[in-house]
Structures are given as C-alpha cells and as structure tokens.
Design a protein around this motif. Sequence first.
Motif, PDB file in Angstrom:
ATOM      1  N   LEU A   1     -13.296  -9.601  19.764  1.00  0.00           N
ATOM      2  CA  LEU A   1     -14.507 -10.394  19.991  1.00  0.00           C
ATOM      3  C   LEU A   1     -15.405  -9.737  21.028  1.00  0.00           C
TER       4      LEU A   1
ATOM      5  N   VAL B   1     -14.158 -14.053  13.681  1.00  0.00           N
ATOM      6  CA  VAL B   1     -14.965 -13.279  14.631  1.00  0.00           C
ATOM      7  C   VAL B   1     -16.087 -12.536  13.923  1.00  0.00           C
TER       8      VAL B   1
ATOM      9  N   THR C   1     -16.807 -19.202  18.004  1.00  0.00           N
ATOM     10  CA  THR C   1     -15.591 -18.439  17.723  1.00  0.00           C
ATOM     11  C   THR C   1     -14.408 -18.991  18.504  1.00  0.00           C
TER      12      THR C   1
END
Length: 259
Positions: free
Chosen positions: A113, A216, A245
């Motif tokens: 991420l 993601v 997320t």
Amino acid sequence: MPTSFVARLGSRFIESTRMWLVIATIMRQSMRSLFRFALFNHAIFRVIVRQLYFTAFQAIPIVCLAALLIGSVLVDNLLNLLTNLNAYDQIGSYLISSITHELAPLICTIILLLRSGSAVLSEMALMKINREMDTLSMLGIPIESYLYLPRILAFAIGGPCLTVIFSMVALLGGYFTLGYFHDITFDNYIKQILDAIHLANIIPLVLKPFFMGLVVVLIAIEKGITVRHAFTEVPIKLIRGMMHTAGCIIIIEIAFNLV
C-alpha cells in the motif's frame, strides 16, 4: 441540523456506491481482457513483467528486513514463554498462526500500500490529467489490458509471494538471531514448524494477501482515474484511498478469522 446530517450521509453513500461501481467495472473489464488472453500480447506481457518487478521484486529487501526484525522479536518472546511452560509441542502451531496467518499478510499488504499503491494512484492520476488515457484510446490500445490488468496481476501475484518470503525469513531468521538462546535445538525447532504446516495453514497464507492485494490496487486505480482537473487532487484521493483500503483490510481480516 438533522437535514444537514442526512445530506452528508446521503452524499457519502452516493460517493461510496459510485466508487464500488467503478471498481467493479475495472475488475470486470480486466477479467474480460484476461480471459481473452491479452497477457500473451508482447507489449502487454512486457508491462506485466515490469509491474511485477516494481511491485514485488524491488520490495523484497524491505520485506526481508521487516520480517527479520519482527520475526526475531516474536520468535524470542514465544520461545521464551512456551519453553518456560514446557509447551514444546505448541511452538510450531503458535508461530505458524501468528506469523503466516496474521503478521505476514498484514505487513506485506501495508508495504504494498505505502510503496506501490500510492505509486499506482499517482501514475493513473497523472495519465488522466495529461490525457494520456485518451491518447491510448484514440490509438486503439485497450486501457483495461494495457493499464489495469498488468497492475492487478502484479499485486495479486506479488502479495502472496512476498507473504511467503516474509514468513520464511521471519521463521528462520527469528531463530538464528535470538531463538538459539533458548533451550531448543534447530532440528527440533524445524520439526515443530513442519509438523504445524497443513493445508488449512497454507490456504490463508495465499488467499488473504491475494484479496488484500486486489483491494489495494483496485482502490488505487479507482482513485487515480477519478481525478478530474489538477494533480493537487492526488493527496486528497490518496488519503481517502488509504482510509478505504484500511477498512477493507479489516473486513478481510475479520472474514478470514470467522472462516
């Protein structure tokens, strides 16, 4: 006041619904390209390899360093606790459960991420603002095959691969750094680990980072292509993307724990 609250609530609901509709469209178009074997196209295949290199291969040193540090602390604490309790038969199951089921997928997803998700969002936003996507469409190059599919595959493949690497480094490196101070030999330690590995332990090791990686990259792509006018929108989209997320990762974590 109640009217304002209802208006804000409705606005957020509409925005959230629109976001998931865009994500569903991205996923549907990408899967259609996959089933049409678009990845065998030479140009698209090169993009997939390049995305795998940037997303997964270049992240290996960071993943190994994080696994070594976290694995050392965790192995040291668990071995100290379980050997003092003479619970040698529980060492493997506790380590497998804590590292491969929980820590490895979560930490690797966070690395993806922060490192690659933000890069995908910025890249998509820049291409949208510079009208590069319009240029690709005018040239007859399918965006879903050339832009979306390679990035989705990179995260879907890279997430499980990095999780496996993290688990191996954490389990082995954790013993060689601090674990050998405890009253357990390396042979016995490996035997406990191997005895605790079953199919039920391998499934979450692969599926959990697979779904987390998809979340993601899909949210990153959606936030990037929905930038409208200026690159100054990117930080706002990035913050919102990380919040969405994080919420999805929590839901996936809860779902796997329930299952």
